[in-house]
Scaffold this motif. Structure first.
Motif, PDB file in Angstrom:
ATOM      1  N   ARG A 180       0.835  -1.204   0.000  1.00 29.44           N
ATOM      2  CA  ARG A 180       0.000   0.000   0.000  1.00 29.44           C
ATOM      3  C   ARG A 180       0.873   1.258   0.000  1.00 29.44           C
ATOM      4  O   ARG A 180       0.591   2.221  -0.724  1.00 29.44           O
ATOM      5  CB  ARG A 180      -0.916  -0.002   1.220  1.00 29.44           C
ATOM      6  CG  ARG A 180      -1.760   1.279   1.397  1.00 29.44           C
ATOM      7  CD  ARG A 180      -2.775   1.469   0.289  1.00 29.44           C
ATOM      8  NE  ARG A 180      -3.722   0.381   0.276  1.00 29.44           N
ATOM      9  CZ  ARG A 180      -4.782   0.288   1.082  1.00 29.44           C
ATOM     10  NH1 ARG A 180      -5.018   1.234   1.984  1.00 29.44           N
ATOM     11  NH2 ARG A 180      -5.615  -0.713   0.994  1.00 29.44           N
ATOM     12  N   LEU A 190       0.894   4.115  -2.964  1.00 30.43           N
ATOM     13  CA  LEU A 190       0.649   5.539  -2.722  1.00 30.43           C
ATOM     14  C   LEU A 190       1.840   6.379  -3.167  1.00 30.43           C
ATOM     15  O   LEU A 190       1.657   7.464  -3.736  1.00 30.43           O
ATOM     16  CB  LEU A 190       0.352   5.765  -1.243  1.00 30.43           C
ATOM     17  CG  LEU A 190      -0.997   5.230  -0.742  1.00 30.43           C
ATOM     18  CD1 LEU A 190      -1.055   5.254   0.772  1.00 30.43           C
ATOM     19  CD2 LEU A 190      -2.144   6.041  -1.343  1.00 30.43           C
ATOM     20  N   SER A 213      -5.410   7.274   9.088  1.00 29.44           N
ATOM     21  CA  SER A 213      -5.765   5.972   8.507  1.00 29.44           C
ATOM     22  C   SER A 213      -5.351   4.794   9.385  1.00 29.44           C
ATOM     23  O   SER A 213      -5.654   3.651   9.060  1.00 29.44           O
ATOM     24  CB  SER A 213      -5.129   5.827   7.123  1.00 29.44           C
ATOM     25  OG  SER A 213      -3.714   5.713   7.201  1.00 29.44           O
ATOM     26  N   SER A 264     -12.032  -0.614   4.132  1.00 25.14           N
ATOM     27  CA  SER A 264     -10.848  -0.640   3.272  1.00 25.14           C
ATOM     28  C   SER A 264     -10.845   0.515   2.285  1.00 25.14           C
ATOM     29  O   SER A 264      -9.808   1.152   2.060  1.00 25.14           O
ATOM     30  CB  SER A 264     -10.766  -1.972   2.517  1.00 25.14           C
ATOM     31  OG  SER A 264     -11.920  -2.166   1.709  1.00 25.14           O
ATOM     32  N   TRP A 265     -12.008   0.829   1.720  1.00 27.89           N
ATOM     33  CA  TRP A 265     -12.083   1.954   0.785  1.00 27.89           C
ATOM     34  C   TRP A 265     -11.923   3.287   1.506  1.00 27.89           C
ATOM     35  O   TRP A 265     -11.330   4.225   0.972  1.00 27.89           O
ATOM     36  CB  TRP A 265     -13.401   1.912   0.014  1.00 27.89           C
ATOM     37  CG  TRP A 265     -13.351   1.025  -1.184  1.00 27.89           C
ATOM     38  CD1 TRP A 265     -13.978  -0.177  -1.350  1.00 27.89           C
ATOM     39  CD2 TRP A 265     -12.619   1.252  -2.390  1.00 27.89           C
ATOM     40  NE1 TRP A 265     -13.681  -0.716  -2.571  1.00 27.89           N
ATOM     41  CE2 TRP A 265     -12.854   0.134  -3.235  1.00 27.89           C
ATOM     42  CE3 TRP A 265     -11.793   2.275  -2.830  1.00 27.89           C
ATOM     43  CZ2 TRP A 265     -12.279   0.036  -4.507  1.00 27.89           C
ATOM     44  CZ3 TRP A 265     -11.214   2.169  -4.089  1.00 27.89           C
ATOM     45  CH2 TRP A 265     -11.455   1.062  -4.915  1.00 27.89           C
ATOM     46  N   ARG A 291     -10.127   3.754   4.184  1.00 25.08           N
ATOM     47  CA  ARG A 291      -8.707   3.880   4.531  1.00 25.08           C
ATOM     48  C   ARG A 291      -7.880   4.294   3.312  1.00 25.08           C
ATOM     49  O   ARG A 291      -7.052   5.191   3.391  1.00 25.08           O
ATOM     50  CB  ARG A 291      -8.188   2.568   5.107  1.00 25.08           C
ATOM     51  CG  ARG A 291      -6.736   2.628   5.561  1.00 25.08           C
ATOM     52  CD  ARG A 291      -6.317   1.363   6.285  1.00 25.08           C
ATOM     53  NE  ARG A 291      -7.053   1.205   7.538  1.00 25.08           N
ATOM     54  CZ  ARG A 291      -7.998   0.293   7.736  1.00 25.08           C
ATOM     55  NH1 ARG A 291      -8.328  -0.551   6.764  1.00 25.08           N
ATOM     56  NH2 ARG A 291      -8.610   0.219   8.898  1.00 25.08           N
ATOM     57  N   PHE A 292      -8.142   3.651   2.179  1.00 22.70           N
ATOM     58  CA  PHE A 292      -7.407   4.015   0.972  1.00 22.70           C
ATOM     59  C   PHE A 292      -7.749   5.445   0.544  1.00 22.70           C
ATOM     60  O   PHE A 292      -6.877   6.207   0.122  1.00 22.70           O
ATOM     61  CB  PHE A 292      -7.717   3.043  -0.168  1.00 22.70           C
ATOM     62  CG  PHE A 292      -7.024   3.392  -1.458  1.00 22.70           C
ATOM     63  CD1 PHE A 292      -5.656   3.205  -1.606  1.00 22.70           C
ATOM     64  CD2 PHE A 292      -7.739   3.926  -2.521  1.00 22.70           C
ATOM     65  CE1 PHE A 292      -5.012   3.541  -2.785  1.00 22.70           C
ATOM     66  CE2 PHE A 292      -7.111   4.266  -3.706  1.00 22.70           C
ATOM     67  CZ  PHE A 292      -5.742   4.065  -3.841  1.00 22.70           C
ATOM     68  N   GLN A 345      -5.972   8.013   2.730  1.00 23.13           N
ATOM     69  CA  GLN A 345      -4.543   8.004   2.424  1.00 23.13           C
ATOM     70  C   GLN A 345      -4.273   8.697   1.095  1.00 23.13           C
ATOM     71  O   GLN A 345      -3.321   9.491   0.979  1.00 23.13           O
ATOM     72  CB  GLN A 345      -4.025   6.567   2.395  1.00 23.13           C
ATOM     73  CG  GLN A 345      -3.974   5.903   3.764  1.00 23.13           C
ATOM     74  CD  GLN A 345      -3.684   4.420   3.693  1.00 23.13           C
ATOM     75  OE1 GLN A 345      -3.770   3.801   2.627  1.00 23.13           O
ATOM     76  NE2 GLN A 345      -3.349   3.816   4.822  1.00 23.13           N
TER      77      GLN A 345
END
Length: 238
Positions: free
Chosen positions: A13, A17, A111, A162-163, A165-166, A169
């Motif tokens: 991850r 990013l 996050s 999960s979405w 958190r992404f 970020q």
């Protein structure tokens, strides 16, 4: 085994990013890339100009209005006392490029937990909508900022963990790298805003605190990279 897989996932991850950040900065320097990233361009401008506006408020000045132009440039207008301190004006000038990096670092750190992620998304989405009502005075801002704000609020209220958190970020990274959207502006004495020539932030700092604009551009870049690295270390530490 589970811990090892989680650690690998965090590393992947972080690399993703970082790759998005690098590609975004490169694309922003091209005409086609600026079109592809146009929504992020408007968001970057909002982060930047809100940094100036909040810097003005913190130092006792009045944040009057925020304009975002169709070409993605923007300006924050504030009323400051004519007998103000030079260091205060320099702080306001630096708040534009540095404020988003600080905010972005905090978003990335949020996050670490699902609850903090959701709160951060609610705050950011709400800030986009509320700031439009209070300060934004341009059609481009009225069209794009509330739409992005409502989208972020929708992610906070309906998206999976999960979405969310992404998403936080990604938004945090975009806030941090927004300072490099225009290298020629950061490392120059001036640029064009809404088609009008204007002193750059680093040029204004140089006028107020001495030392050349490229020195302040380098300092701001170094501080931004440090904030991004620090936030990644905390967010992906297990």
């Amino acid at each position: 085994m589970t811990k090892g897989l989680a650690h690998q996932d965090h590393e992947e991850r972080a690399r993703l990013l970082f790759g998005i950040a690098l590609v975004s900065v490169v694309l922003w320097q091209t005409y086609i890339g600026s079109i592809i990233l146009y929504p992020f361009t408007i968001l970057a401008t909002w982060f930047h100009e809100m940094g100036h506006g909040i810097g003005a408020i913190v130092t006792g000045s009045q944040f009057e209005r925020l304009l975002i132009f169709p070409d993605g440039s923007g300006v924050a207008m504030s009323l400051r006392p004519s007998d103000g301190f030079r260091v205060t004006d320099a702080f306001i000038a630096a708040s534009g490029p540095l404020g988003p990096a600080i905010a972005g670092a905090l978003l990335i750190i949020a996050s670490r937990s699902a609850r903090a992620t959701r709160i951060a998304l609610l705050v950011l989405g709400g800030a986009l909508v509320v700031s439009t009502v209070i300060w934004v005075r341009s059609l481009t801002g009225w069209i794009f900022l509330p739409a992005m704000g409502l989208g972020i609020l929708g992610l906070a209220l309906r998206g999976s963990d999960s979405w969310q958190r992404f998403g936080i970020q990604l938004l945090g990274v975009q806030a941090c790298i927004s300072v490099w959207r225009q290298f020629d502006y950061l490392f120059s004495a001036g640029g064009s805003i809404g088609g009008t020539p204007q002193r750059s932030d680093t040029g204004a700092i140089a006028d107020l605190l001495l030392l050349p604009y490229w020195f302040w551009g380098a300092v701001i870049s170094a501080m931004t990279m440090a904030l991004l690295w620090w936030s990644f270390r905390i967010a992906f530490r297990r």
